[in-house]
Design a protein around this motif. Structure first.
Motif, short mmCIF file in Angstrom:
data_model
loop_
_atom_site.label_atom_id
_atom_site.label_comp_id
_atom_site.label_asym_id
_atom_site.label_seq_id
_atom_site.Cartn_x
_atom_site.Cartn_y
_atom_site.Cartn_z
N LYS A 46 45.34 3.73 23.08
CA LYS A 46 44.54 4.17 21.93
C LYS A 46 44.25 5.67 22.06
O LYS A 46 44.37 6.41 21.09
CB LYS A 46 43.24 3.36 21.89
N THR A 47 43.88 6.11 23.25
CA THR A 47 43.60 7.52 23.49
C THR A 47 44.84 8.37 23.23
O THR A 47 44.79 9.40 22.56
CB THR A 47 43.12 7.73 24.95
N THR A 48 45.97 7.92 23.75
CA THR A 48 47.23 8.65 23.58
C THR A 48 47.60 8.76 22.11
O THR A 48 47.91 9.85 21.62
CB THR A 48 48.37 7.96 24.36
N TRP A 49 47.53 7.65 21.38
CA TRP A 49 47.89 7.68 19.96
C TRP A 49 46.91 8.54 19.17
O TRP A 49 47.31 9.22 18.23
CB TRP A 49 47.99 6.27 19.37
N SER A 50 45.65 8.55 19.56
CA SER A 50 44.73 9.39 18.80
C SER A 50 45.01 10.87 19.08
O SER A 50 44.90 11.69 18.19
CB SER A 50 43.28 8.98 19.03
N LEU A 51 45.46 11.20 20.29
CA LEU A 51 45.82 12.58 20.61
C LEU A 51 47.08 13.03 19.85
O LEU A 51 47.18 14.17 19.42
CB LEU A 51 46.07 12.75 22.12
N PHE A 52 48.04 12.12 19.72
CA PHE A 52 49.31 12.48 19.08
C PHE A 52 49.35 12.14 17.59
O PHE A 52 50.39 12.30 16.96
CB PHE A 52 50.48 11.79 19.81
N SER A 53 48.22 11.72 17.04
CA SER A 53 48.24 11.27 15.64
C SER A 53 48.58 12.39 14.67
O SER A 53 49.10 12.13 13.59
CB SER A 53 46.92 10.60 15.27
N GLY A 54 48.34 13.64 15.05
CA GLY A 54 48.73 14.75 14.18
C GLY A 54 50.23 14.76 13.95
O GLY A 54 50.70 15.03 12.84
N LEU A 55 50.99 14.45 14.99
CA LEU A 55 52.45 14.42 14.87
C LEU A 55 52.92 13.22 14.06
O LEU A 55 53.79 13.33 13.21
CB LEU A 55 53.10 14.37 16.26
N THR A 56 52.32 12.05 14.33
CA THR A 56 52.78 10.84 13.65
C THR A 56 52.36 10.78 12.19
O THR A 56 52.95 10.07 11.40
CB THR A 56 52.30 9.56 14.38
N THR A 57 51.34 11.56 11.82
CA THR A 57 50.87 11.51 10.43
C THR A 57 51.37 12.69 9.59
O THR A 57 51.13 12.73 8.39
CB THR A 57 49.32 11.51 10.37
N MET A 58 52.04 13.62 10.23
CA MET A 58 52.41 14.88 9.57
C MET A 58 53.09 14.67 8.21
O MET A 58 52.70 15.28 7.22
CB MET A 58 53.34 15.67 10.49
N MET A 59 54.09 13.81 8.15
CA MET A 59 54.86 13.67 6.91
C MET A 59 54.11 12.92 5.81
O MET A 59 54.33 13.15 4.63
CB MET A 59 56.20 12.98 7.20
N SER A 60 53.22 12.02 6.20
CA SER A 60 52.53 11.20 5.20
C SER A 60 51.11 11.70 4.89
O SER A 60 50.47 11.22 3.96
CB SER A 60 52.46 9.75 5.67
N ARG A 61 50.62 12.68 5.63
CA ARG A 61 49.23 13.14 5.49
C ARG A 61 48.87 13.57 4.06
O ARG A 61 47.82 13.17 3.56
CB ARG A 61 48.97 14.28 6.49
N PRO A 62 49.71 14.35 3.35
CA PRO A 62 49.31 14.73 1.97
C PRO A 62 49.10 13.51 1.07
O PRO A 62 48.18 13.50 0.25
CB PRO A 62 50.49 15.57 1.47
N ARG A 63 49.90 12.49 1.25
CA ARG A 63 49.75 11.26 0.45
C ARG A 63 48.46 10.53 0.82
O ARG A 63 47.77 9.99 -0.03
CB ARG A 63 50.94 10.34 0.65
N PHE A 64 48.16 10.49 2.13
CA PHE A 64 46.92 9.84 2.56
C PHE A 64 45.71 10.60 2.03
O PHE A 64 44.73 9.99 1.61
CB PHE A 64 46.86 9.71 4.09
N ASN A 65 45.78 11.92 2.05
CA ASN A 65 44.68 12.73 1.52
C ASN A 65 44.47 12.45 0.04
O ASN A 65 43.33 12.34 -0.43
CB ASN A 65 44.93 14.23 1.75
N GLU A 66 45.56 12.32 -0.70
CA GLU A 66 45.50 11.97 -2.12
C GLU A 66 44.82 10.60 -2.29
O GLU A 66 43.96 10.41 -3.15
CB GLU A 66 46.91 11.94 -2.71
N LEU A 67 45.18 9.65 -1.44
CA LEU A 67 44.57 8.32 -1.48
C LEU A 67 43.08 8.42 -1.20
O LEU A 67 42.27 7.78 -1.88
CB LEU A 67 45.25 7.40 -0.46
N GLY A 68 42.69 9.24 -0.23
CA GLY A 68 41.27 9.42 0.11
C GLY A 68 40.47 9.92 -1.08
O GLY A 68 39.35 9.44 -1.34
N VAL A 69 41.03 10.87 -1.82
CA VAL A 69 40.36 11.39 -3.01
C VAL A 69 40.20 10.27 -4.05
O VAL A 69 39.14 10.09 -4.64
CB VAL A 69 41.14 12.59 -3.61
N ARG A 70 41.25 9.48 -4.22
CA ARG A 70 41.20 8.37 -5.18
C ARG A 70 40.16 7.33 -4.78
O ARG A 70 39.48 6.76 -5.64
CB ARG A 70 42.58 7.72 -5.32
N VAL A 71 40.04 7.07 -3.48
CA VAL A 71 39.03 6.12 -3.00
C VAL A 71 37.63 6.65 -3.33
O VAL A 71 36.78 5.92 -3.84
CB VAL A 71 39.17 5.86 -1.48
#
Length: 134
Positions: A99-124
């Motif tokens: 869990k610690t490792t994935w939270s540290l590297f989450s910037g890399l794993t979310t890079m491509m989808s982050r703008p879409r997730f941010n859009e979803l956050g606004v919609r929520v």
């Protein structure tokens, strides 16, 4: 709780939400119908935005980013059974150092989808009658 019960409980608790959020990682932009389904499942799950961020970054992104890279250019949709199997396998091991490792590297794993997730956050926030930042 048996292994089977644990898996079943995880799928019942998260399966519909995971499948609803999966278009964030598709090659094409999510459609309005995709966002509407995401909002319905988020509403049903009663997660806060902070909890939703956790689901996105730690429960889904490590699996989905690998999926995205290994399938680049070849897929238009996901095999839902295979996707749930991968997500369950990942989440059953998501404890302690993992869990610690994935939270540290989450910037890399979310890079491509982050703008879409941010859009979803606004919609929520809009759907909940909250004001988006900015």
């Amino acid at each position: 709780m048996s292994h089977e019960q644990e898996i079943e409980e995880l799928v019942v608790r998260r399966g519909a939400l995971w499948l609803a959020l999966s278009p964030l990682w598709l090659e094409r932009e999510p459609r309005e119908s995709d966002y509407a389904r995401m909002l319905r499942e988020i509403d049903a799950s009663e997660l806060t935005l902070q909890q939703l961020e956790w689901v996105y970054r730690l429960e889904m992104s490590p699996v989905m980013a690998r999926y995205q890279l290994s399938m680049a250019g070849e897929w238009r949709a996901f095999d839902e059974t295979e996707l749930l199997t991968r997500l369950v396998r990942h989440n059953r091991r998501l404890k302690g150092w993992r869990k610690t490792t994935w939270s540290l590297f989450s910037g890399l794993t979310t890079m491509m989808s982050r703008p879409r997730f941010n859009e979803l956050g606004v919609r929520v926030m809009v759907a909940r009658g909250e004001r988006p930042p900015g």
